[in-house]
Design a protein around this motif. Sequence first.
Motif, PDB file in Angstrom:
ATOM      1  N   UNK A 140       0.803  -1.225   0.000  1.00 25.79           N
ATOM      2  CA  UNK A 140       0.000   0.000   0.000  1.00 25.79           C
ATOM      3  C   UNK A 140       0.837   1.276   0.000  1.00 25.79           C
ATOM      4  N   UNK A 141       2.030   1.232   0.554  1.00 22.58           N
ATOM      5  CA  UNK A 141       2.877   2.433   0.602  1.00 22.58           C
ATOM      6  C   UNK A 141       3.164   2.975  -0.788  1.00 22.58           C
ATOM      7  N   UNK A 142       3.146   2.107  -1.788  1.00 26.09           N
ATOM      8  CA  UNK A 142       3.476   2.541  -3.146  1.00 26.09           C
ATOM      9  C   UNK A 142       2.363   3.382  -3.766  1.00 26.09           C
ATOM     10  N   UNK A 143       1.228   3.469  -3.089  1.00 24.15           N
ATOM     11  CA  UNK A 143       0.133   4.315  -3.571  1.00 24.15           C
ATOM     12  C   UNK A 143       0.305   5.766  -3.125  1.00 24.15           C
ATOM     13  N   UNK A 144       1.283   6.023  -2.278  1.00 22.64           N
ATOM     14  CA  UNK A 144       1.467   7.378  -1.745  1.00 22.64           C
ATOM     15  C   UNK A 144       1.897   8.336  -2.853  1.00 22.64           C
ATOM     16  N   UNK A 195       4.073  10.150  -7.664  1.00 18.60           N
ATOM     17  CA  UNK A 195       4.010   8.859  -6.991  1.00 18.60           C
ATOM     18  C   UNK A 195       5.364   8.601  -6.309  1.00 18.60           C
ATOM     19  N   UNK A 196       5.332   8.214  -5.044  1.00 15.41           N
ATOM     20  CA  UNK A 196       6.571   8.042  -4.286  1.00 15.41           C
ATOM     21  C   UNK A 196       7.308   6.790  -4.746  1.00 15.41           C
ATOM     22  N   UNK A 197       8.599   6.930  -4.944  1.00 11.92           N
ATOM     23  CA  UNK A 197       9.503   5.806  -5.221  1.00 11.92           C
ATOM     24  C   UNK A 197      10.440   5.678  -4.028  1.00 11.92           C
ATOM     25  N   UNK A 198      10.416   4.526  -3.387  1.00  9.22           N
ATOM     26  CA  UNK A 198      11.180   4.317  -2.155  1.00  9.22           C
ATOM     27  C   UNK A 198      12.535   3.679  -2.486  1.00  9.22           C
ATOM     28  N   UNK A 199      13.574   4.517  -2.456  1.00  9.03           N
ATOM     29  CA  UNK A 199      14.930   4.024  -2.632  1.00  9.03           C
ATOM     30  C   UNK A 199      15.665   3.931  -1.291  1.00  9.03           C
ATOM     31  N   UNK A 232       9.515  -1.159   2.801  1.00  3.73           N
ATOM     32  CA  UNK A 232       8.077  -1.063   3.003  1.00  3.73           C
ATOM     33  C   UNK A 232       7.525  -2.460   3.315  1.00  3.73           C
ATOM     34  N   UNK A 233       6.279  -2.507   3.770  1.00  2.00           N
ATOM     35  CA  UNK A 233       5.711  -3.746   4.311  1.00  2.00           C
ATOM     36  C   UNK A 233       4.479  -4.163   3.504  1.00  2.00           C
ATOM     37  N   UNK A 234       4.397  -5.419   3.089  1.00  2.00           N
ATOM     38  CA  UNK A 234       3.221  -5.876   2.353  1.00  2.00           C
ATOM     39  C   UNK A 234       2.023  -6.111   3.268  1.00  2.00           C
ATOM     40  N   UNK A 235       0.848  -6.130   2.676  1.00  2.99           N
ATOM     41  CA  UNK A 235      -0.383  -6.311   3.448  1.00  2.99           C
ATOM     42  C   UNK A 235      -0.354  -7.582   4.287  1.00  2.99           C
TER      43      UNK A 235
END
Length: 422
Positions: free
Chosen positions: A27-31, A37-41, A48-51
């Motif tokens: 869900x964090x990738x929807x931020x 859209x946020x890209x987490x490097x 980040x954590x999956x559901x």
Amino acid sequence: MTHATQSAERAVTRDVASVEEIRRHFPALERVHRGNRVAYFDGPGGTQVPRAVVDAMKDYLFHHNANTHWLYPTSEETDALLLSARGVLADLLNATPDEIAFGLNMTTLTFHLARGLARAWREGDEIVVTELDHHANVAPWTAVAKEHGLVVRTVRMRPEDGRLDWRDLEEKIGSRTRLLAIGAASNAIGTVTDVRAAIELARTVNAVTFVDAVHYAPHALVDVQAIGCDFLACSAYKFYGPHVGVLYGRRELIERTDVPKLIPAPDTAPERLETGTQNHEGIVGAAAAVDFLAALHKGSLPRRHALQRTFEALHTRGDALLGRLWSGLANIDGVTLYGPQPGTPRAPTLSFTMEGRSTNDIAVALAAKGLFVSNGDFYAATVVERLGQAKDGLVRVGCSCYTSGEEVERLLEAVAELQSRG
């Protein structure tokens, strides 16, 4: 990428969920940040954590929450879940459940273990650490050295390629070496070290070996049997789980290490390494993170075999992303890259600086475009100092299982634009 390389990559990854499929679990990738859209490097500092992980933790807290070793259903369910989690993490590390202990984090576990091991050493005995390590694998050992009159010998890092000076390692290990503490992968610059070969050196003098696999475990499937180490630590929050530390130890060493503990507390492996009531929901979440990774393989293999397939695919994808990042950044004027070249043993993590800009400025500018990177020394302060960047640190970019090629291109475009502004 050549046609042959693309074909080889497809062969390795075809039975594992695609990046697009993996991303749907997070869900964090929807931020969205400032319209981007946020890209987490920032995965090297925590993924980040999956559901599925959050669902498992929520289910425990809502339906099974209790303390351990009592004779009513929720306590018995907690015991069963913790035992199951030890089995899951044992599959991840190729260990047995009675060799898996949990704790607040890797740092806390290492301080605790260091106190126990040092009680068996004598004044003048030696501990070998390295410049390449996170300080969580240095400070616990220097602390007990101060308390017990031990000698700490530090293996040099070669700044030119970010690897250990192997000759120096060979010279530092001697007849009074009682412990070798070594990292499997650098969290600052991605270097992967041949810890198996280092442990073989330590064995020649009967030294205990401790491996920091915090940055290694998200990118390569750990095998404590093949490595041959006595102890190994990792952190679930680096491989899509919650903030929980994991410590592997050979059962016979766990049983005889004189760790500080409460008299009524369990005195058998692995619980004798654990202090106080544990983070039960976090341990359940750590197991769920491992099961999430195993489930990325689309077959019906046993967990360890499924993990092997998943990690092979993620390694192949990570190598490709790293290669593109490295080549793209290397072609931007004023950018300096640190660490081993692509195609050599390394994790998909790199660090860079940019002439005329502080690392704070770079991180803030990238964040404004929805590109989240970390900067500083990442508690690998000696690495950054040896690279001549102690004052300002490095900008660190890490690829995770959910990192896409499109996100990499966005990052390269943003860095190039930042540099063009002078």
